[in-house]
Design an enzyme around this catalytic site. Structure first.
Site, PDB file in Angstrom:
ATOM      1  N   PRO A   2       0.816  -1.213   0.000  1.00 21.63           N
ATOM      2  CG  PRO A   2      -0.749  -1.557   1.675  1.00 21.63           C
ATOM      3  CD  PRO A   2       0.588  -2.034   1.197  1.00 21.63           C
ATOM      4  CD  GLU A   3       4.793   2.511  -2.513  1.00 21.58           C
ATOM      5  OE1 GLU A   3       5.083   3.630  -2.960  1.00 21.58           O
ATOM      6  OE2 GLU A   3       5.554   1.526  -2.636  1.00 21.58           O
ATOM      7  CE  LYS A  51       3.655   5.683   3.074  1.00 23.31           C
ATOM      8  NZ  LYS A  51       4.809   4.736   2.984  1.00 23.31           N
ATOM      9  CG  ASN A 162      11.290   0.605  -0.414  1.00 25.93           C
ATOM     10  OD1 ASN A 162      12.153   1.476  -0.454  1.00 25.93           O
ATOM     11  ND2 ASN A 162      11.586  -0.673  -0.499  1.00 25.93           N
ATOM     12  NE  ARG A 247       9.973   0.862   4.871  1.00 29.93           N
ATOM     13  CZ  ARG A 247       9.967   0.767   6.195  1.00 29.93           C
ATOM     14  NH1 ARG A 247      10.926   0.074   6.797  1.00 29.93           N
ATOM     15  NH2 ARG A 247       9.037   1.357   6.910  1.00 29.93           N
TER      16      ARG A 247
END
Length: 257
Positions: A2-3, A51, A162, A247
């Site tokens: 999810p972004e 987000k 990311n 990340r």
């Protein structure tokens, strides 16, 4: 993963069916808010903020964050859920619809007056009415950390995750370790904004323009595979603001210099 584009679609899908309706079912399955009950209140809107998701219900705001695995589903009343009930963390229902949040990492319920305490720190929202590319670029440009870390800082730009960080830096030809102070931050931000807006309404996110599985990303998740431009093996490492926020980072050492 999810972004900002995923959250945008989830918010608008829920807003389409819930806005203006009266709450007939309200269940937050977290100890802190287990007794909260907003039945009878009217859902004003469901809106994305970076987000984050905000259900504005009467005088209250239900805030949630999807993190890595969270999802909001929309069902017609009586329709079978696509995930097991024990994974449900929040249910907002009306006479005709149910919005069910599965595997949500963060849930808060605050008065509308306190909403800013949850999302007020965020930078300009890539998909929001407050989008300000100049201000976002200024914040990124002032960050001495690696540019991959800088553009993931939601205080600078709200909405990038990311996957976007990896793909943006590849297309711009920037080594992810480069200090953000040394890059053209406005060009980075503008490219990212175009990418996320292009993906906003697509059923499958793509950065290459291809929709076939395995062909949608330039470098993300492709460690050891040949670069789609030059054939050099894609490398991988980790970067983060601190060890708890590292990340996965992917880049082509030839194309990103």
């Amino acid at each position: 993963m999810p972004e900002g584009d995923t959250v945008y679609r989830a918010a608008h899908r829920m807003d389409d069916v819930l806005a203006g309706a009266e709450v007939t079912e309200f269940d937050l399955r977290v100890p802190r808010f287990a007794t909260a009950d907003l039945t009878g209140a009217v859902i004003e809107h469901v809106v994305p903020r970076g987000k984050h998701l905000l259900h504005r219900i009467g005088d209250w705001t239900l805030h949630s964050h999807l993190k890595m695995e969270g999802e909001w589903h929309v069902y017609r009343r009586g329709e079978r859920w696509r995930k097991p009930a024990f994974k449900a963390r929040a249910i907002v229902g009306t006479r005709d619809w149910q919005a069910v949040g599965f595997d949500l990492a963060d849930i808060d319920l605050v008065s509308r007056a306190e909403e800013d305490s949850l999302v007020g720190y965020l930078g300009p929202d890539l998909l929001g009415p407050d989008w300000d590319a100049e201000e976002a670029a200024r914040r990124v440009q002032a960050d001495p950390r690696p540019v991959h870390v800088a553009i993931l800082d939601q205080r600078s730009v709200a909405g990038f995750g990311n996957v976007y960080a990896n793909e943006i830096l590849f297309v711009r030809g920037i080594d992810p370790h480069t200090p953000a102070t040394d890059v053209d931050a406005r060009a980075v931000v503008d490219l990212g904004a175009r990418m996320i807006r292009a993906n906003r309404d697509r059923p499958s996110r793509t950065f290459t323009g291809e929709n076939k599985p395995g062909r949608r990303f330039w470098v993300y998740g492709r460690e050891g595979a040949p670069c789609r431009r030059c054939g050099t093996q894609v490398r991988a490492t980790t970067l983060g603001a601190d060890p708890t926020k590292e990340r996965n980072v992917f880049w082509c050492p030839r194309c990103q210099t």
